[in-house]
Design an enzyme around this catalytic site. Structure first.
Site, PDB file in Angstrom:
ATOM      1  N   CYS A  60       0.830  -1.216   0.000  1.00 39.60           N
ATOM      2  CA  CYS A  60       0.000   0.000   0.000  1.00 39.60           C
ATOM      3  C   CYS A  60       0.857   1.255   0.000  1.00 39.60           C
ATOM      4  CB  CYS A  60      -0.932  -0.002   1.205  1.00 39.60           C
ATOM      5  SG  CYS A  60      -2.247  -1.217   1.061  1.00 39.60           S
TER       6      CYS A  60
HETATM    7  N1  LIG Z   1      -2.709  -7.045   1.054  1.00 38.79           N
HETATM    8  C1  LIG Z   1      -3.148  -5.954   1.636  1.00 38.79           C
HETATM    9  O1  LIG Z   1      -2.882  -5.704   2.814  1.00 38.79           O
HETATM   10  C2  LIG Z   1      -4.012  -4.977   0.894  1.00 38.79           C
HETATM   11  C3  LIG Z   1      -4.728  -4.017   1.618  1.00 38.79           C
HETATM   12  C4  LIG Z   1      -5.562  -3.144   0.945  1.00 38.79           C
HETATM   13  C5  LIG Z   1      -5.657  -3.222  -0.443  1.00 38.79           C
HETATM   14  N2  LIG Z   1      -4.939  -4.150  -1.146  1.00 38.79           N
HETATM   15  C6  LIG Z   1      -5.117  -4.197  -2.596  1.00 38.79           C
HETATM   16  O2  LIG Z   1      -5.900  -5.339  -2.928  1.00 38.79           O
HETATM   17  C7  LIG Z   1      -5.501  -5.858  -4.191  1.00 38.79           C
HETATM   18  C8  LIG Z   1      -5.136  -7.332  -4.064  1.00 38.79           C
HETATM   19  O3  LIG Z   1      -3.998  -7.432  -3.219  1.00 38.79           O
HETATM   20  P1  LIG Z   1      -3.591  -8.782  -2.500  1.00 38.79           P
HETATM   21  O4  LIG Z   1      -2.595  -8.377  -1.459  1.00 38.79           O
HETATM   22  O5  LIG Z   1      -4.784  -9.570  -2.101  1.00 38.79           O
HETATM   23  O6  LIG Z   1      -2.845  -9.560  -3.701  1.00 38.79           O
HETATM   24  P2  LIG Z   1      -2.305 -11.071  -3.671  1.00 38.79           P
HETATM   25  O7  LIG Z   1      -1.126 -11.068  -4.560  1.00 38.79           O
HETATM   26  O8  LIG Z   1      -2.184 -11.551  -2.263  1.00 38.79           O
HETATM   27  O9  LIG Z   1      -3.466 -11.925  -4.343  1.00 38.79           O
HETATM   28  C9  LIG Z   1      -3.939 -11.694  -5.626  1.00 38.79           C
HETATM   29  C10 LIG Z   1      -4.415 -13.002  -6.242  1.00 38.79           C
HETATM   30  O10 LIG Z   1      -4.988 -12.694  -7.511  1.00 38.79           O
HETATM   31  C11 LIG Z   1      -4.697 -13.766  -8.396  1.00 38.79           C
HETATM   32  N3  LIG Z   1      -4.919 -13.286  -9.772  1.00 38.79           N
HETATM   33  C12 LIG Z   1      -4.171 -12.430 -10.504  1.00 38.79           C
HETATM   34  N4  LIG Z   1      -4.764 -12.221 -11.699  1.00 38.79           N
HETATM   35  C13 LIG Z   1      -5.897 -12.937 -11.721  1.00 38.79           C
HETATM   36  C14 LIG Z   1      -6.937 -13.123 -12.673  1.00 38.79           C
HETATM   37  N5  LIG Z   1      -6.947 -12.486 -13.856  1.00 38.79           N
HETATM   38  N6  LIG Z   1      -7.955 -13.947 -12.364  1.00 38.79           N
HETATM   39  C15 LIG Z   1      -7.983 -14.600 -11.180  1.00 38.79           C
HETATM   40  N7  LIG Z   1      -7.027 -14.458 -10.226  1.00 38.79           N
HETATM   41  C16 LIG Z   1      -5.996 -13.632 -10.483  1.00 38.79           C
HETATM   42  C17 LIG Z   1      -3.292 -14.147  -8.037  1.00 38.79           C
HETATM   43  O11 LIG Z   1      -2.987 -15.468  -8.445  1.00 38.79           O
HETATM   44  C18 LIG Z   1      -3.318 -14.026  -6.491  1.00 38.79           C
HETATM   45  O12 LIG Z   1      -3.664 -15.237  -5.867  1.00 38.79           O
HETATM   46  C19 LIG Z   1      -4.363  -4.978  -4.675  1.00 38.79           C
HETATM   47  O13 LIG Z   1      -4.887  -3.949  -5.470  1.00 38.79           O
HETATM   48  C20 LIG Z   1      -3.835  -4.368  -3.384  1.00 38.79           C
HETATM   49  O14 LIG Z   1      -3.202  -3.129  -3.594  1.00 38.79           O
HETATM   50  C21 LIG Z   1      -4.140  -5.047  -0.503  1.00 38.79           C
END
Ligand SMILES: NC(=O)c1ccc[n+]([C@@H]2O[C@H](COP(=O)([O-])OP(=O)(O)OC[C@H]3O[C@@H](n4cnc5c(N)ncnc54)[C@H](O)[C@@H]3O)[C@@H](O)[C@H]2O)c1
Length: 427
Positions: free
Chosen positions: A268
């Site tokens: 983030c």
């Molecule tokens: N992790 C955090 O603390 C957090 C907090 C707030 C916001 N976010 C936001 O949330 C979003 C997701 O982050 P995250 O940390 O969960 O990511 P992550 O990498 O943990 O998980 C994302 C998942 O999406 C899958 N993926 C990618 N492309 C895909 C597709 N086309 N179809 C299906 N699955 C697909 C990947 O294989 C992975 O398992 C990002 O935009 C991030 O900035 C994350």
């Protein structure tokens, strides 16, 4: 692997089963919704369907409970065909040029578009710059499906606010912001979240909801940059910034404490403000001065910490070259194993480039790989302290024995303001 014959319809399909998508799937499943998780990674899908979690905040037992409650994971996008609601939780990293890389969001939108039916609610949760839902996701959905947002299907943005490792605020008690493509889209998305979130806050539209998330994270990035810069000049002025912050905190209004550290990490703070500043520059040709300055200060911290460590060694007549430096805690935040964007990695590179041998102690991280650095894992903190010339407290996990570090480190640079004693120097 999911048998399609079993899935006739889903209340919710969550696309992307990571740190954000899996807790969402969990909350929705436990509220009684029929949830299917869709991910491109068959390793993640197979793991979940076998009861294995890959996310810090969710245990294997909790995954098993989800499976019992009806949750399934799949790589088969045809589950979208009969879904009532589809939520996109895919990554939004920075591209090679440091700008937004929307390839996962666009890929997910294309997948949904191929399967989208009238009456479906589509929500984007991935953090992104304002305009993404309307200008990037909507056209893909509409052209692939032949349907129109706001008329044939509902479209909304709702920023994810998950805070991994936070024992107090989770999905249920963290208010959820929702902004729809139309007022009706907002209302429907808000109703959806109210089934498992206590408070839903309705934004004027998708852009306001997208921007709200970036304001929250930019606010933190800028304030962390401010105290990181203060840490550097307070040290030179002989002022204890940690004490200064305690004093300022005694004011019951108008001040929120932020603390200096070895740099910012996670997905983030180092990334989201860059989405905003790049977008503002592209659209308006203007810099976002606060964001860019804070980014520069925060990025300078690992090198600054390495320099302070070098100076500390000098006080006992040692050079960094040839010394063993013990890095304690290498994750980007305390009490979790997530190393993404952790400032410990550029710090290790700085230390190694100055000739140090880098060892690390982190009970959460078995294998720490840093480009160009031969890192050595220590499994016993007491021995590692004795074997090192200097230690750096980079991440203060609750399970660390801070007394032992304060007492037994030959010298220690404390970047978290948690240690005290004659060998301790605070950032
Ligand atoms: N992790 C955090 O603390 C957090 C907090 C707030 C916001 N976010 C936001 O949330 C979003 C997701 O982050 P995250 O940390 O969960 O990511 P992550 O990498 O943990 O998980 C994302 C998942 O999406 C899958 N993926 C990618 N492309 C895909 C597709 N086309 N179809 C299906 N699955 C697909 C990947 O294989 C992975 O398992 C990002 O935009 C991030 O900035 C994350």
């Amino acid at each position: 692997m999911l048998s399609l014959g079993v899935i006739l319809s889903a209340d919710l399909v969550v696309i992307g089963l990571g740190y954000v998508g899996l807790p969402l799937a969990q909350a929705a499943t436990l509220s009684g919704l029929k949830v299917v998780g869709l991910d491109v990674s068959s390793k993640i899908v197979d793991g979940l369907n076998s009861g294995r979690s890959h996310v810090d905040d969710i245990s294997d037992t909790e995954v098993s409970e989800l499976l019992t409650a009806g949750f399934t994971a799949t790589t088969d996008a045809s589950v979208i065909d009969d879904a009532n609601t589809v939520v996109i939780c895919v990554p939004t990293p920075l591209g090679p040029e440091g700008g937004p890389d929307l390839k996962y969001v666009l890929g997910a939108a294309a997948t949904i578009g191929e399967h989208l039916k009238a009456q479906t609610l589509v929500i984007l949760e991935s953090t992104t710059y304002p305009g993404t839902t309307d200008e990037e996701v909507r056209p893909i959905l509409e052209s692939a499906s032949g349907l129109t947002a706001g008329l044939d299907f509902n479209l909304a943005f709702s920023p994810e606010r998950i805070d991994p490792g936070n024992p107090i605020y989770g999905m249920k008690n963290t208010p959820k912001v929702v902004g729809g493509h139309t007022g009706a889209c907002t209302t429907r998305a808000a109703e959806f979240y109210r089934t498992f979130v206590d408070t839903v806050v309705e934004a004027r539209g998708t852009r306001e909801a997208e921007m709200a998330k970036l304001l929250e994270n930019t606010y933190r990035q800028v304030n962390i940059g401010l105290v990181n810069e203060m840490a550097q000049f307070c040290h030179r002025l002989g002022i204890d910034l940690w004490d200064v912050i305690e004093m300022a905190k005694s004011k019951p209004f108008g001040f929120q404490a932020f603390y200096p550290g070895p740099g910012v990490g996670g997905h983030c703070i180092p990334i989201d403000p860059m989405y905003l500043s790049q977008n503002v520059r592209a659209r308006l040709g203007a810099p976002s001065q606060f964001i860019e300055t804070a980014q520069a200060v925060n990025n300078s911290m690992p090198a600054y910490v390495a320099r302070r460590t070098q100076n500390l060694l000098n006080t006992v007549g040692k050079a960094m070259n040839g010394s063993t430096v013990l890095v304690i805690g290498v994750t980007y935040k305390p009490d979790i194993s997530d190393q993404r964007e952790s400032p410990a990695a550029p710090l290790a590179q700085e230390l190694a480039s100055l000739g140090a041998t880098v060892t690390y102690f982190d009970p959460y991280v078995e294998n720490w790989q840093v480009d160009g650095v031969d890192t050595h894992r220590a499994t016993d903190l007491a021995t590692a302290l004795t074997d090192s010339d200097v230690a750096i407290l980079v991440q203060n996990h609750k399970i660390l024995d801070l007394e032992l570090i304060s007492r037994d480190a030959p010298l220690v640079l404390d970047t978290r303001g948690k240690l005290s004693g004659p060998q301790v120097e605070r950032l």
